[in-house]
Design an enzyme around this catalytic site. Sequence first.
Site, PDB file in Angstrom:
ATOM      1  N   SER A 130       0.866  -1.166   0.000  1.00 37.98           N
ATOM      2  CA  SER A 130       0.000   0.000   0.000  1.00 37.98           C
ATOM      3  C   SER A 130       0.905   1.219   0.000  1.00 37.98           C
ATOM      4  O   SER A 130       1.704   1.395   0.918  1.00 37.98           O
ATOM      5  CB  SER A 130      -0.882  -0.025   1.250  1.00 37.98           C
ATOM      6  OG  SER A 130      -1.635   1.171   1.339  1.00 37.98           O
ATOM      7  N   LYS A 156      -1.051  -1.068  -4.469  1.00 35.35           N
ATOM      8  CA  LYS A 156      -2.235  -0.281  -4.113  1.00 35.35           C
ATOM      9  C   LYS A 156      -1.777   1.149  -3.897  1.00 35.35           C
ATOM     10  O   LYS A 156      -0.778   1.374  -3.217  1.00 35.35           O
ATOM     11  CB  LYS A 156      -2.853  -0.861  -2.832  1.00 35.35           C
ATOM     12  CG  LYS A 156      -3.751   0.070  -2.032  1.00 35.35           C
ATOM     13  CD  LYS A 156      -4.515  -0.713  -0.968  1.00 35.35           C
ATOM     14  CE  LYS A 156      -4.617   0.055   0.344  1.00 35.35           C
ATOM     15  NZ  LYS A 156      -5.292  -0.759   1.388  1.00 35.35           N
ATOM     16  N   LYS A 158      -3.038   5.092  -2.717  1.00 34.36           N
ATOM     17  CA  LYS A 158      -4.082   5.833  -2.029  1.00 34.36           C
ATOM     18  C   LYS A 158      -4.551   6.962  -2.938  1.00 34.36           C
ATOM     19  O   LYS A 158      -3.724   7.596  -3.612  1.00 34.36           O
ATOM     20  CB  LYS A 158      -3.516   6.409  -0.721  1.00 34.36           C
ATOM     21  CG  LYS A 158      -3.169   5.342   0.311  1.00 34.36           C
ATOM     22  CD  LYS A 158      -4.423   4.696   0.886  1.00 34.36           C
ATOM     23  CE  LYS A 158      -4.081   3.800   2.070  1.00 34.36           C
ATOM     24  NZ  LYS A 158      -5.279   3.207   2.668  1.00 34.36           N
ATOM     25  N   ASP A 183      -7.214   2.913  -3.157  1.00 34.95           N
ATOM     26  CA  ASP A 183      -7.948   2.955  -1.882  1.00 34.95           C
ATOM     27  C   ASP A 183      -8.260   4.408  -1.537  1.00 34.95           C
ATOM     28  O   ASP A 183      -7.357   5.220  -1.389  1.00 34.95           O
ATOM     29  CB  ASP A 183      -7.089   2.307  -0.783  1.00 34.95           C
ATOM     30  CG  ASP A 183      -7.815   2.196   0.559  1.00 34.95           C
ATOM     31  OD1 ASP A 183      -8.976   2.640   0.667  1.00 34.95           O
ATOM     32  OD2 ASP A 183      -7.196   1.647   1.510  1.00 34.95           O
ATOM     33  N   GLU A 208     -11.073   0.473  -3.367  1.00 36.02           N
ATOM     34  CA  GLU A 208     -11.352   0.164  -1.961  1.00 36.02           C
ATOM     35  C   GLU A 208     -12.042   1.335  -1.264  1.00 36.02           C
ATOM     36  O   GLU A 208     -11.582   2.476  -1.348  1.00 36.02           O
ATOM     37  CB  GLU A 208     -10.007  -0.164  -1.283  1.00 36.02           C
ATOM     38  CG  GLU A 208     -10.112  -0.650   0.152  1.00 36.02           C
ATOM     39  CD  GLU A 208      -8.736  -1.059   0.699  1.00 36.02           C
ATOM     40  OE1 GLU A 208      -7.807  -1.306  -0.100  1.00 36.02           O
ATOM     41  OE2 GLU A 208      -8.599  -1.120   1.936  1.00 36.02           O
ATOM     42  N   ASP A 233     -13.644  -2.019   3.133  1.00 34.30           N
ATOM     43  CA  ASP A 233     -12.709  -2.077   4.259  1.00 34.30           C
ATOM     44  C   ASP A 233     -13.436  -1.536   5.501  1.00 34.30           C
ATOM     45  O   ASP A 233     -14.097  -2.305   6.230  1.00 34.30           O
ATOM     46  CB  ASP A 233     -11.444  -1.267   3.901  1.00 34.30           C
ATOM     47  CG  ASP A 233     -10.454  -1.090   5.040  1.00 34.30           C
ATOM     48  OD1 ASP A 233     -10.733  -1.529   6.164  1.00 34.30           O
ATOM     49  OD2 ASP A 233      -9.374  -0.494   4.821  1.00 34.30           O
ATOM     50  N   LYS A 257      -9.391  -6.998   8.136  1.00 33.61           N
ATOM     51  CA  LYS A 257      -8.391  -6.524   9.097  1.00 33.61           C
ATOM     52  C   LYS A 257      -8.754  -7.104  10.457  1.00 33.61           C
ATOM     53  O   LYS A 257      -9.888  -6.949  10.923  1.00 33.61           O
ATOM     54  CB  LYS A 257      -8.375  -4.995   9.173  1.00 33.61           C
ATOM     55  CG  LYS A 257      -7.747  -4.333   7.947  1.00 33.61           C
ATOM     56  CD  LYS A 257      -7.753  -2.831   8.059  1.00 33.61           C
ATOM     57  CE  LYS A 257      -7.137  -2.210   6.817  1.00 33.61           C
ATOM     58  NZ  LYS A 257      -7.421  -0.762   6.744  1.00 33.61           N
ATOM     59  N   GLY A 285      -3.771  -4.003   6.227  1.00 34.40           N
ATOM     60  CA  GLY A 285      -2.765  -3.658   7.230  1.00 34.40           C
ATOM     61  C   GLY A 285      -3.087  -2.330   7.879  1.00 34.40           C
ATOM     62  O   GLY A 285      -3.863  -1.535   7.348  1.00 34.40           O
TER      63      GLY A 285
HETATM   64  O1  OSB Z   1      -7.174   1.720   4.488  1.00 36.64           O
HETATM   65  O2  OSB Z   1      -5.957   0.021   4.282  1.00 36.64           O
HETATM   66  C1  OSB Z   1      -6.144   1.135   4.768  1.00 36.64           C
HETATM   67  C2  OSB Z   1      -3.054   2.216   6.749  1.00 36.64           C
HETATM   68  C3  OSB Z   1      -3.639   2.883   7.786  1.00 36.64           C
HETATM   69  C4  OSB Z   1      -5.006   3.027   7.811  1.00 36.64           C
HETATM   70  C5  OSB Z   1      -5.792   2.464   6.801  1.00 36.64           C
HETATM   71  C6  OSB Z   1      -5.208   1.773   5.758  1.00 36.64           C
HETATM   72  C7  OSB Z   1      -3.812   1.678   5.720  1.00 36.64           C
HETATM   73  C8  OSB Z   1      -3.082   1.056   4.635  1.00 36.64           C
HETATM   74  C9  OSB Z   1      -1.685   0.596   4.932  1.00 36.64           C
HETATM   75  O3  OSB Z   1      -3.491   0.980   3.494  1.00 36.64           O
HETATM   76  C10 OSB Z   1      -1.533  -0.873   4.984  1.00 36.64           C
HETATM   77  C11 OSB Z   1      -0.180  -1.221   5.531  1.00 36.64           C
HETATM   78  O4  OSB Z   1       0.797  -1.096   4.795  1.00 36.64           O
HETATM   79  O5  OSB Z   1      -0.092  -1.616   6.713  1.00 36.64           O
HETATM   80 MG    MG Z   2      -8.322   0.573   3.186  1.00 33.34          MG
END
Ligand code: OSB
Ligand code: MG
Length: 363
Positions: A130, A156, A158, A183, A208, A233, A257, A285
């Site tokens: 991510s 992925k 953001k 995402d 996402e 999510d 998660k 994560g």
């Molecule tokens: O939406 O998946 C998410 C990190 C913090 C809060 C929300 C998210 C995330 C990530 C990071 O996408 C995932 C990771 O690398 O741990």
């Molecule tokens: Mg997410």
Amino acid sequence: MATRIDSVVLRQIRLPLVHFFETSFGRTIERQIILVEVRADGVSGWGEVTAGEHPFYNEEWTDAAWLVVRNYCAPRLLGHNVPHSAIRGHHMAQGGIEAAVWDLHARQNGRPLYEEIGGGARKEIPCGVSIGIQDTVPDLLKKIETELAAGYQRIKIKIKPGWDVDVVRQVRETFPSIKLMADANSAYTLADTDHLRRLDDFYLMMIEQPLAHDDIIDHAQLQAKLHTPICLDECIRTAHHAEQAIRMRACGIINIKLGRMGGFAEAKRLHDVAQAASVPVWCGGMLESGIGRAHNIALSTLPNFVLPGDVSASKRYWARDIISPAVEITPRGTIEVPTGIGFGYELDHDFMDAVTLRKEEIR
Ligand code: OSB
Ligand code: MG
């Protein structure tokens, strides 16, 4: 849960990220993480509370989670005479202690955590990364190139209003054949439907959580207008939510998660609901330290975790992790599931103590 728990030890650690992580709800430069140790008969099980530092991903946050675990979860686990009522919400706080108990049971049974939870469908888990919002598009392209070179199977990125269609277009032009997804962390509304439809041009694996953190119904309406599958999510906090989302066709894929679900029991129920409906899942994560990361690896060995998750190497987050060895990626873009008992890694107690800000034992 027959075991008598002798005590619960909470600690809050501070770990600076090697690179800031930015989402539509803000930028994180260091983590404040609560670790939970449950002790019984000289054996310790470990868990991690995945709440963020602020109530922006969901309503939970480190300082509040500390109180929930200390004042509510721990006394109940210790069998203290507390009023018999369920704790509503606060899944990440509850999940940290729940996961610690699973780890304890695995250790008491002398087996790996993945076995304790009924996993073990694969010996290595497929990994994606991510990548947060960057200051510039060239910065983002450079990061993607680095992660692909390391072997990660999918990327992925953001997105948020102002950092979406044009950014995805440039990523797609530069990397025409990678597995790519986006995402939004709830940054859009149904009024953005036409804008989000433009993402259909870039054959993303999924988008996402585009809409509100607590919405399922609008996602169903959006999904009907998008070719790209929606992955949920934030809004899936129970297996029942997943049943409803699937029934309403609000998503084609679900991110699981551990913390958001309140621990392994509900995460497993969600896994099973999705599997029965042929909806693939993957493990999300929350910028976890080694303990939460190890739990995510165990979870990812359940059979329906067929898509690459967001669980990646320790060094992407930390100069030094609190576990040893650190989590590493193979050239195949996988993490080999550790076979040691419990969560499968050693704890680096010296380092953990060095980064501990506060510690409290509840007996
Ligand atoms: O939406 O998946 C998410 C990190 C913090 C809060 C929300 C998210 C995330 C990530 C990071 O996408 C995932 C990771 O690398 O741990
Ligand atoms: Mg997410």
